[in-house]
Design an enzyme around this catalytic site. Structure first.
Site, short mmCIF file in Angstrom:
data_model
loop_
_atom_site.label_atom_id
_atom_site.label_comp_id
_atom_site.label_asym_id
_atom_site.label_seq_id
_atom_site.Cartn_x
_atom_site.Cartn_y
_atom_site.Cartn_z
N HIS A 241 -34.13 -27.78 12.24
CA HIS A 241 -34.93 -27.09 11.23
C HIS A 241 -34.97 -27.87 9.91
O HIS A 241 -35.98 -27.86 9.21
CB HIS A 241 -34.35 -25.69 11.01
CG HIS A 241 -35.05 -24.87 9.99
ND1 HIS A 241 -36.42 -24.71 9.96
CD2 HIS A 241 -34.57 -24.14 8.94
CE1 HIS A 241 -36.75 -23.92 8.95
NE2 HIS A 241 -35.65 -23.58 8.30
N HIS B 126 -37.84 -17.88 13.38
CA HIS B 126 -37.00 -17.39 12.28
C HIS B 126 -37.20 -15.90 12.02
O HIS B 126 -36.82 -15.40 10.96
CB HIS B 126 -37.29 -18.19 11.01
CG HIS B 126 -37.00 -19.64 11.16
ND1 HIS B 126 -35.79 -20.21 10.82
CD2 HIS B 126 -37.75 -20.65 11.69
CE1 HIS B 126 -35.81 -21.51 11.10
NE2 HIS B 126 -36.99 -21.79 11.63
N HIS C 18 -31.39 -14.60 13.36
CA HIS C 18 -31.63 -15.88 14.04
C HIS C 18 -30.61 -16.92 13.62
O HIS C 18 -29.97 -16.81 12.57
CB HIS C 18 -33.05 -16.39 13.77
CG HIS C 18 -33.30 -16.73 12.34
ND1 HIS C 18 -33.70 -15.80 11.41
CD2 HIS C 18 -33.20 -17.91 11.65
CE1 HIS C 18 -33.86 -16.36 10.23
NE2 HIS C 18 -33.54 -17.66 10.36
N GLU D 72 -28.99 -16.04 9.84
CA GLU D 72 -29.72 -15.43 8.74
C GLU D 72 -30.37 -14.13 9.22
O GLU D 72 -30.52 -13.89 10.42
CB GLU D 72 -30.79 -16.40 8.23
CG GLU D 72 -30.20 -17.66 7.62
CD GLU D 72 -31.21 -18.76 7.35
OE1 GLU D 72 -30.97 -19.56 6.42
OE2 GLU D 72 -32.23 -18.84 8.07
N ASP E 2 -30.41 -20.84 12.73
CA ASP E 2 -31.10 -22.10 12.47
C ASP E 2 -30.42 -23.21 13.26
O ASP E 2 -29.19 -23.31 13.26
CB ASP E 2 -31.02 -22.47 10.98
CG ASP E 2 -31.99 -21.70 10.12
OD1 ASP E 2 -32.79 -20.92 10.66
OD2 ASP E 2 -31.94 -21.88 8.89
#
Length: 209
Positions: free
Chosen positions: A58, A48, A52, A172, A54
């Site tokens: 996760h 992370h 990145h 994110e 997810d």
């Protein structure tokens, strides 16, 4: 030539991570000299760290890993929306005026200066109702310029669970400082990490013409 904007933060041992997560570490396993023709590095880092994607794994024990995600959501037309109000959550009212004829990918800029050299618990995340709104609009992927779609203190990860329920993908830690609101082409492909819960990406935007 179409214009390209790099929306990925630099990755180094200065890159912030969630407290307790794995910071970037690197060592040289081979160095170029009279006896060796190459430099080769070994790296250790959180999945992370930096920009990145997810994977559902996760936040869902039965979800696919990064390497098993389809690539189509991470490639194609997107819309950048500014919600630079400094409040803790992006609410539906922040998004509704910008959803007419929207492409299936939404990136939200929450600040004029992304924080990518120091960790802070204080960042803007998504209200779960906002992600539900986007799901109802047929959005396949959401992105944000903060470490998480949920607040740092969340233990239930309600916004991640909306993503899980609707099989939406997420990016994110983007850097959207210089990106004006509008429509672009997004390219942000995760690595084929078959066992991983997330993957670093090199995220870019391209102008549409």
């Amino acid at each position: 030539m179409r214009t390209i904007w790099d929306i990925s933060p630099p990755v180094s041992d200065r890159s912030p991570v969630f407290p307790g997560d794995t910071a970037y570490q690197q060592r040289w396993t081979a160095t170029l000299d009279t006896h060796c023709p190459v430099n080769v590095a070994e790296i250790r880092l959180s999945t992370h760290l930096g920009a990145h994607a997810d994977a559902p794994l996760h936040y869902d024990p039965h979800g696919p890993s990064a390497g098993h995600m389809a690539l189509e959501p991470f490639l194609g037309p997107c819309r950048v929306i500014h919600a630079r109000h400094g409040r803790p959550l992006i609410e539906p009212a922040d998004l509704l005026p910008h959803l007419s004829n929207c492409p299936p990918r939404i990136l939200v800029s929450t600040t004029a200066k992304a924080k990518y050299d120091a960790w802070s618990d204080h960042f803007t995340a998504f209200a779960p109702s906002s992600l539900q709104l986007l799901a109802d609009q047929g959005i396949q992927l959401v992105g944000i310029d903060t470490p998480s779609v949920d607040p740092a203190s969340s233990k239930t990860l309600e916004s991640h669970q909306v993503l899980r329920h609707h099989a939406m993908r997420v990016l994110e830690n983007l850097v959207l400082d210089e990106i004006a609101p509008g429509d672009y082409e997004l390219i942000a492909l995760p690595l084929a990490l078959i066992q991983a819960d997330a993957s670093p990406v090199r995220a870019i935007l391209r102008s549409l013409d």
